[in-house]
Design an enzyme around this catalytic site. Sequence first.
Site, short mmCIF file in Angstrom:
data_model
loop_
_atom_site.label_atom_id
_atom_site.label_comp_id
_atom_site.label_asym_id
_atom_site.label_seq_id
_atom_site.Cartn_x
_atom_site.Cartn_y
_atom_site.Cartn_z
N ASP A 1 7.85 -138.29 27.45
CA ASP A 1 8.50 -137.06 27.93
C ASP A 1 8.07 -136.83 29.38
O ASP A 1 6.92 -136.47 29.64
CB ASP A 1 8.09 -135.89 27.04
CG ASP A 1 8.79 -134.59 27.45
OD1 ASP A 1 9.46 -134.58 28.51
OD2 ASP A 1 8.65 -133.59 26.73
N SER B 1 22.51 -143.17 38.36
CA SER B 1 22.96 -142.20 39.37
C SER B 1 23.75 -142.89 40.47
O SER B 1 23.66 -144.11 40.65
CB SER B 1 21.75 -141.50 39.99
OG SER B 1 20.98 -140.88 39.00
N1 SAH Z 1 17.42 -142.70 37.63
C1 SAH Z 1 18.08 -143.39 36.56
C2 SAH Z 1 18.70 -142.49 35.47
C3 SAH Z 1 19.19 -141.14 35.87
S1 SAH Z 1 19.96 -140.26 34.49
C4 SAH Z 1 19.15 -144.30 37.10
O1 SAH Z 1 19.70 -144.03 38.16
O2 SAH Z 1 19.45 -145.29 36.43
C5 SAH Z 1 18.56 -139.34 33.88
C6 SAH Z 1 17.67 -140.09 32.91
O3 SAH Z 1 16.64 -139.20 32.52
C7 SAH Z 1 18.35 -140.55 31.63
O4 SAH Z 1 18.11 -141.91 31.44
C8 SAH Z 1 17.68 -139.70 30.54
O5 SAH Z 1 17.56 -140.39 29.30
C9 SAH Z 1 16.32 -139.42 31.16
N2 SAH Z 1 15.62 -138.22 30.68
C10 SAH Z 1 16.14 -136.99 30.41
N3 SAH Z 1 15.18 -136.14 30.02
C11 SAH Z 1 14.01 -136.84 30.04
C12 SAH Z 1 12.65 -136.50 29.74
N4 SAH Z 1 12.30 -135.27 29.34
N5 SAH Z 1 11.71 -137.46 29.90
C13 SAH Z 1 12.05 -138.70 30.30
N6 SAH Z 1 13.31 -139.08 30.59
C14 SAH Z 1 14.29 -138.16 30.46
#
Ligand code: SAH
Length: 211
Positions: free
Chosen positions: A175, A91
């Site tokens: 999840d 992000s």
């Molecule tokens: N905060 C992190 C990533 C943000 S992007 C950073 O800044 O690096 C959102 C992330 O959520 C992605 O890596 C995606 O794979 C994850 N994600 C999406 N749905 C999810 C779920 N149900 N459970 C766990 N992770 C999930």
Amino acid sequence: MAWRSSGASNVDLVNNLRRHGVFSSERVKEAMVTVRRAPSSEILCKHQTLSYSRSCLQLTQINLQVDRAHYCPSFPYDDSPKPIGHGATISAPHMHASACESLLPYLNPGAKVLDIGSGSGYLTHVLAELVKPGGKVVGIEHIQELVDLAEKNMAKSKEGKEFLESGTVLFVKGDGRKGYPSEAPYDAIHVGAAAAEHHKALTDQLKAPGR
Ligand code: SAH
């Protein structure tokens, strides 16, 4: 204004975010500035992209001023999201800063935090800085390769490595909609993945008060 906060270095970036009013807290500034991810020159030599023609020493000096560089594969000081593979992004820094500031009243030493969608691991690391000593942050991510990437990124620095070895930071595959009950309750839960609806499991795992 957030999009004008990019800087020439990590310190620059964090100062610009603050100057533009994205956050105001000194604690958030310290955490974002002092998350040390600089590798030793040896590690850096192994991981540097070969297109760099600079010496390891020069690269080390550059990296010593770097925060996001080990979590963000390109243009780490830009105030914008960047791809980290597997369809995910790290992000934008203004999102990280404002999330930290919003959770700040609950990010005290010893606090327990769940970071849902931990992706690159960057925010998980900043959160760990904010709850030390004695705190714990669980980063949950549903893509195993990103769990591995976050661990690898964090292990690039001495401080990050200590967080992993001491159990201050734990990255797990799962999840996020179900939370992570075995470490609950949490003082704060950060949801970094889009949620179409409220997931009761998360509020069930939150302390009261908590955020
Ligand atoms: N905060 C992190 C990533 C943000 S992007 C950073 O800044 O690096 C959102 C992330 O959520 C992605 O890596 C995606 O794979 C994850 N994600 C999406 N749905 C999810 C779920 N149900 N459970 C766990 N992770 C999930």
